[in-house]
Write a protein that holds these residues in place. Structure first.
Motif, PDB file in Angstrom:
ATOM      1  N   TYR A  29       0.798  -1.228   0.000  1.00 10.29           N
ATOM      2  CA  TYR A  29       0.000   0.000   0.000  1.00 10.29           C
ATOM      3  C   TYR A  29       0.829   1.276   0.000  1.00 10.29           C
ATOM      4  CZ  TYR A  29      -4.235  -2.712   0.581  1.00 10.29           C
ATOM      5  OH  TYR A  29      -5.277  -3.589   0.373  1.00 10.29           O
ATOM      6  N   ALA A 149      -2.306  -1.826   6.064  1.00 10.28           N
ATOM      7  CA  ALA A 149      -3.039  -1.062   5.051  1.00 10.28           C
ATOM      8  C   ALA A 149      -3.161   0.400   5.429  1.00 10.28           C
ATOM      9  CB  ALA A 149      -4.434  -1.676   4.860  1.00 10.28           C
ATOM     10  N   TYR A 229     -11.791   1.088  -0.289  1.00  8.77           N
ATOM     11  CA  TYR A 229     -10.845   1.752  -1.178  1.00  8.77           C
ATOM     12  C   TYR A 229     -11.536   2.526  -2.299  1.00  8.77           C
ATOM     13  CZ  TYR A 229      -8.269  -1.893   1.206  1.00  8.77           C
ATOM     14  OH  TYR A 229      -7.752  -2.713   2.175  1.00  8.77           O
TER      15      TYR A 229
END
Length: 423
Positions: A29, A149, A229
């Protein structure tokens, strides 16, 4: 503190795999969310070419999950994990070292193949090492993954102040360290001799109607989880007028995971069936898209910080509900998957499950994206509510599917892995 005590109570290989997942998500990420901007803005590539590069990475990963799962079963999960991390090291390094389309496509393919190898292999090793505490192991695994993340994009945004290559080399360095660490200290396990060929394994898994029904019923979970996301960050930005609001969606999930994940899993594990709690988690995930409807379609900019905060609350509340749903359902989903078939095919079952989930996530994102485009193109409040309503319906439909499988006795009884069989 209690979470850390839980971590120390697990065998060393499981603790290493948790740290591994933190590193995997951090490295991934800090690079991938900024790749499209680098290709388009820095390298001047067209949107079509950017789409091809990103699509090749996704296709390489989703299309080869079955191969990665079978490799974990037949060659041993340990070696497949190490190989996958090594390949991703090379793939991410190529993003830093080359600007030509052939090099970038090679980097995308290698990065995708790496994920297809180590994702099912890590879960196979974890499922077989954790024994009776499989649900708790996957719960902690989820905490580490969520933390990575969050940390990854934050670290990536700092490294971009230097340039994209700094991000790519840092990501490659993280995977290189993980590769060496696992090669040195991840214990090997004996692999029992396989019976029959790989295609026979695939036929056995794909012929398991109960498992396929469960995988299809779980489509909603992965579709909704992917909205962390897509839809939720977009909703947060639109409601507040602040680009940084998207990061709060991940912050809410990370803090909630650290505070509640183990408590939720530990409490629910001894109270009722796994199917019941998976269905309940899916309902929570669907309901997470209801609060943001209160501010959906808000076009006027907020009137000061207080107004922006008040607008952000429904979106953050929805994100919290979604994360709580994931925390409720996901550990038990991972716990159940090996119970559908022979222990020697654990990797293949995970591979098929993640292949189905990848296809589901792609189709779900496409549908939600179309609904978001319709909302942006006008149509008033009904159009603005459509993407949120679609996600609510997906969560409730998946919950109904799991509940139906549970009532019919289709879901397996949970049972610990008797021996570890990976290497």
């Amino acid at each position: 503190m209690r979470t850390w005590r839980e971590i120390r109570a697990f065998p060393f290989p499981i603790r290493l795999l948790m740290v591994n997942q933190l590193g995997v998500n951090t490295g991934f990420y800090l690079l991938i969310p900024y790749l499209a901007t680098h290709l388009g803005d820095d390298l001047g590539m067209s949107a079509a070419v950017v789409g091809i590069v990103l699509g090749v990475r996704n296709l390489s990963q989703q299309g080869l999950f079955l191969i990665g799962g079978s490799a974990a079963d037949r060659l041993g999960a340990r070696g497949v994990i190490i190989t996958g991390c090594a390949i991703r090291t090379l793939g991410f390094a190529l993003f830093a070292l080359g600007d030509g389309l052939p090099v970038l496509l090679a980097a995308s393919v290698l990065s995708g193949v790496a994920g297809a190898l180590f994702n099912p292999a890590v879960r196979t090793y974890l499922a077989q090492e954790a024994g009776e505490r499989r649900a708790e192991a996957f719960a902690l695994f989820n905490v580490f993954a969520t933390t990575g993340a969050l940390v990854g994009p934050l670290l990536g945004s700092v490294l971009l102040l230097v340039d994209f290559r700094a991000s790519a080399l840092t990501a490659a360095g993280i995977f290189a360290v993980l590769t060496v660490a696992q090669a040195l200290v991840l214990p090997a396990r004996d692999v029992p001799p396989a019976r029959g060929g790989v295609t026979a394994d695939w036929r056995e898994v794909l012929g398991n109607r109960a498992f396929l029904a469960f995988a299809l019923a779980m489509v909603g979970m992965f579709t909704l989880e992917n909205q962390l996301y897509l839809l939720l960050p977009a909703g947060a930005r639109q409601a507040t007028g602040w680009d940084g609001a998207a990061g709060l969606v991940f912050l809410v999930g990370t803090l909630a995971g650290i505070a509640f994940q183990m408590r939720i899993t530990r409490t629910l594990k001894g109270r009722g069936s796994r199917g019941r709690w998976i269905a309940a988690g899916l309902v929570l995930m669907g309901l997470g898209f209801v609060p943001p409807m209160l501010v959906a379609g808000t076009d006027a900019p907020p009137d000061g910080a207080l107004d922006a905060t008040l607008r952000a609350l429904p979106v953050m509340g929805g994100a919290l509900l979604l994360h709580l749903g994931v925390m409720t359902a996901q550990p038990f989903v991972m716990e159940l998957i090996p119970g559908f078939g022979r222990q020697a095919l654990t990797g293949t079952y995970f591979g098929v499950f993640y292949a189905v989930s990848g296809i589901a996530a792609a189709l779900g994102n496409a549908a939600v994206g179309l609904a978001m485009d319709g909302a942006r193109n006008g149509g008033g409040t009904p159009a603005a509510l459509l993407p949120w309503a679609c996600c609510l319906a997906a969560g409730l439909a998946s919950a109904a599917g799991v509940a139906w499988l549970h009532r019919n006795g289709t879901l397996p009884l949970t049972r610990p892995a008797s021996v570890a069989v990976t290497a």
